[in-house]
Write a protein that holds these residues in place. Structure first.
Motif, PDB file in Angstrom:
ATOM      1  N   PHE A 168      39.857  47.519  30.495  1.00  0.00           N
ATOM      2  CA  PHE A 168      39.328  46.156  30.464  1.00  0.00           C
ATOM      3  C   PHE A 168      38.106  46.085  29.548  1.00  0.00           C
ATOM      4  N   THR A 169      38.045  45.022  28.800  1.00  0.00           N
ATOM      5  CA  THR A 169      36.870  44.744  27.987  1.00  0.00           C
ATOM      6  C   THR A 169      36.352  43.352  28.339  1.00  0.00           C
ATOM      7  N   TYR A 210      33.945  23.636  29.427  1.00  0.00           N
ATOM      8  CA  TYR A 210      32.869  24.565  29.087  1.00  0.00           C
ATOM      9  C   TYR A 210      33.206  25.338  27.817  1.00  0.00           C
ATOM     10  N   ALA A 211      34.472  25.790  27.728  1.00  0.00           N
ATOM     11  CA  ALA A 211      34.886  26.535  26.546  1.00  0.00           C
ATOM     12  C   ALA A 211      34.853  25.675  25.294  1.00  0.00           C
ATOM     13  N   VAL A 212      35.084  24.387  25.459  1.00  0.00           N
ATOM     14  CA  VAL A 212      35.056  23.461  24.328  1.00  0.00           C
ATOM     15  C   VAL A 212      33.623  23.084  23.965  1.00  0.00           C
ATOM     16  N   LEU A 213      32.807  22.773  24.966  1.00  0.00           N
ATOM     17  CA  LEU A 213      31.466  22.267  24.715  1.00  0.00           C
ATOM     18  C   LEU A 213      30.439  23.376  24.476  1.00  0.00           C
ATOM     19  N   GLU A 214      30.606  24.523  25.129  1.00  0.00           N
ATOM     20  CA  GLU A 214      29.660  25.626  24.963  1.00  0.00           C
ATOM     21  C   GLU A 214      30.418  26.953  24.866  1.00  0.00           C
ATOM     22  N   PRO A 215      31.226  27.126  23.817  1.00  0.00           N
ATOM     23  CA  PRO A 215      32.025  28.348  23.711  1.00  0.00           C
ATOM     24  C   PRO A 215      31.191  29.618  23.632  1.00  0.00           C
ATOM     25  N   GLU A 216      29.966  29.511  23.136  1.00  0.00           N
ATOM     26  CA  GLU A 216      29.109  30.685  23.011  1.00  0.00           C
ATOM     27  C   GLU A 216      28.643  31.205  24.370  1.00  0.00           C
ATOM     28  N   LEU A 217      28.823  30.418  25.423  1.00  0.00           N
ATOM     29  CA  LEU A 217      28.489  30.862  26.782  1.00  0.00           C
ATOM     30  C   LEU A 217      29.739  31.116  27.616  1.00  0.00           C
ATOM     31  N   THR A 218      30.878  31.245  26.966  1.00  0.00           N
ATOM     32  CA  THR A 218      32.131  31.551  27.647  1.00  0.00           C
ATOM     33  C   THR A 218      32.530  32.984  27.305  1.00  0.00           C
ATOM     34  N   PHE A 219      32.775  33.780  28.343  1.00  0.00           N
ATOM     35  CA  PHE A 219      33.160  35.176  28.172  1.00  0.00           C
ATOM     36  C   PHE A 219      34.416  35.442  28.990  1.00  0.00           C
ATOM     37  N   VAL A 220      35.261  36.357  28.495  1.00  0.00           N
ATOM     38  CA  VAL A 220      36.495  36.684  29.203  1.00  0.00           C
ATOM     39  C   VAL A 220      36.575  38.178  29.450  1.00  0.00           C
ATOM     40  N   ALA A 221      37.308  38.537  30.510  1.00  0.00           N
ATOM     41  CA  ALA A 221      37.687  39.917  30.775  1.00  0.00           C
ATOM     42  C   ALA A 221      39.118  40.088  30.286  1.00  0.00           C
ATOM     43  N   ASP A 222      39.329  41.017  29.389  1.00  0.00           N
ATOM     44  CA  ASP A 222      40.603  41.200  28.681  1.00  0.00           C
ATOM     45  C   ASP A 222      41.207  42.533  29.104  1.00  0.00           C
ATOM     46  N   ASN A 223      42.506  42.516  29.460  1.00  0.00           N
ATOM     47  CA  ASN A 223      43.178  43.757  29.865  1.00  0.00           C
ATOM     48  C   ASN A 223      43.880  44.464  28.712  1.00  0.00           C
ATOM     49  N   ILE A 245      32.994  31.351  37.679  1.00  0.00           N
ATOM     50  CA  ILE A 245      33.561  32.653  37.346  1.00  0.00           C
ATOM     51  C   ILE A 245      34.817  32.866  38.172  1.00  0.00           C
ATOM     52  N   ASP A 246      35.883  33.347  37.533  1.00  0.00           N
ATOM     53  CA  ASP A 246      37.155  33.575  38.229  1.00  0.00           C
ATOM     54  C   ASP A 246      37.849  34.788  37.643  1.00  0.00           C
ATOM     55  N   LEU A 247      38.485  35.556  38.529  1.00  0.00           N
ATOM     56  CA  LEU A 247      39.246  36.738  38.136  1.00  0.00           C
ATOM     57  C   LEU A 247      40.574  36.742  38.865  1.00  0.00           C
ATOM     58  N   LEU A 248      41.652  37.051  38.131  1.00  0.00           N
ATOM     59  CA  LEU A 248      42.939  37.261  38.777  1.00  0.00           C
ATOM     60  C   LEU A 248      42.890  38.536  39.616  1.00  0.00           C
ATOM     61  N   PRO A 249      43.783  38.691  40.587  1.00  0.00           N
ATOM     62  CA  PRO A 249      43.744  39.886  41.434  1.00  0.00           C
ATOM     63  C   PRO A 249      43.723  41.198  40.661  1.00  0.00           C
ATOM     64  N   GLU A 250      44.453  41.282  39.549  1.00  0.00           N
ATOM     65  CA  GLU A 250      44.499  42.540  38.799  1.00  0.00           C
ATOM     66  C   GLU A 250      43.145  42.907  38.191  1.00  0.00           C
ATOM     67  N   GLY A 251      42.278  41.920  38.043  1.00  0.00           N
ATOM     68  CA  GLY A 251      40.967  42.189  37.475  1.00  0.00           C
ATOM     69  C   GLY A 251      39.872  42.351  38.504  1.00  0.00           C
ATOM     70  N   GLN A 252      40.210  42.203  39.776  1.00  0.00           N
ATOM     71  CA  GLN A 252      39.209  42.309  40.835  1.00  0.00           C
ATOM     72  C   GLN A 252      38.975  43.764  41.223  1.00  0.00           C
ATOM     73  N   ARG A 253      37.794  44.034  41.762  1.00  0.00           N
ATOM     74  CA  ARG A 253      37.395  45.379  42.195  1.00  0.00           C
ATOM     75  C   ARG A 253      37.425  46.378  41.033  1.00  0.00           C
TER      76      ARG A 253
END
Length: 208
Positions: A8-9, A53-66, A138-146
Motif C-alpha cells: 500500500f502507498t 472535496y476532490a474537485v474543490l481542494e484536490p491538493e488536500l485529497t490523499f488516497v491509499a493505493d493497493n 476519511i474512509d477505507l475499504l475492509p482490505e485497507g483496514q488494520r
C-alpha cells in the motif's frame, strides 16, 4: 505458490481516482458499512461527502493505493466556512439536476440527504469552525483496514494543513461508527460539546 500481500502507498489524489473515490464512499457510508440496499440512491453520498472535496481542494485529497486502485481516502478543507460557500457556488450546480431538492414534507433518509446536498452549509458549525477551521472525511475499504493506512492518511492530511498554518481540525461522525471513534481517540482527537440541534452527531477536534 505463496500469496503476495499488496504493497500500500499513500499518495496525492489524481483525477483518475474519482470513480474509486466514489465507490469507496458508497461502500463505507452506512456507519462504516456498504450503503447499497439501505438507500434508494446511495450514489448521493459521494456527491456530498467525497467528490466535491476532490474537485474543490484536490491538493488536500490523499488516497491509499493497493497498487491497482485506491482502497481508501482522506478528503477535507483547510477552511470550512470558505468551503461551504464554494460548495454552493461551484459544486452544487454540477449535481443539482441529478439530485433535485425534495419537496416538503420529506420522506425518509433519502429526502434528507437530498436536502442536505442542497443545504450543505447546514453542516457548518460556526463556533467550531472559528477555533478548528479545517475538517475532514476519511474512509477505507475492509482490505485497507488494520494496515496502518488510516494513520498514514491522517498524517499526510495534517502535514498539509500545518504547512498552511491551519491551527485546528474537526470532524463530525455518526455515533454508531464505533470503530472510527476508537481510531480518532487513539490519534488524539477529543470530543467537543454537541452544538444545539446536532443531537445525532458527535463532534471531535484536534489542535495542529
Amino acid at each position: 505458490m505463496p500469496s503476495t500481500q499488496p504493497t500500500f502507498t499513500v499518495r496525492g489524489y489524481r483525477p483518475t481516482d474519482r470513480a474509486a473515490l466514489e465507490d469507496i464512499c458508497v461502500r463505507t457510508a452506512h456507519a462504516g458499512a456498504d450503503a447499497t440496499g439501505h438507500y434508494r440512491e446511495p450514489e448521493i453520498f459521494p456527491a456530498i461527502f467525497a467528490t466535491p472535496y476532490a474537485v474543490l481542494e484536490p491538493e488536500l485529497t490523499f488516497v491509499a493505493d493497493n497498487g491497482e486502485r485506491a482502497v481508501g481516502y482522506i478528503v477535507g478543507t483547510a477552511d470550512s466556512t470558505r468551503y461551504y460557500a464554494e460548495f454552493r457556488e461551484r459544486w452544487l450546480p454540477t449535481v443539482a439536476d441529478r439530485f433535485p431538492a425534495p419537496t416538503p414534507p420529506f420522506a425518509g433518509a433519502d429526502d434528507g440527504l437530498r436536502h442536505l446536498l442542497h443545504h450543505a452549509e447546514d453542516m457548518l458549525v460556526p463556533e467550531i469552525a472559528a477555533e478548528y477551521p479545517a475538517h475532514l472525511h476519511i474512509d477505507l475499504l475492509p482490505e485497507g483496514q488494520r494496515q496502518g493506512l488510516g494513520r498514514r492518511l491522517m498524517t499526510a492530511f495534517t502535514d498539509a494543513l500545518r504547512a498552511r498554518g491551519v491551527p485546528g481540525l474537526h470532524l463530525s461522525m455518526n455515533p454508531a461508527n464505533t470503530n472510527a471513534r476508537a481510531f480518532y481517540d487513539r490519534i488524539g482527537f477529543t470530543e467537543l460539546p454537541r452544538p444545539a440541534g446536532k443531537s445525532d452527531v458527535d463532534y471531535l477536534a484536534i489542535r495542529l
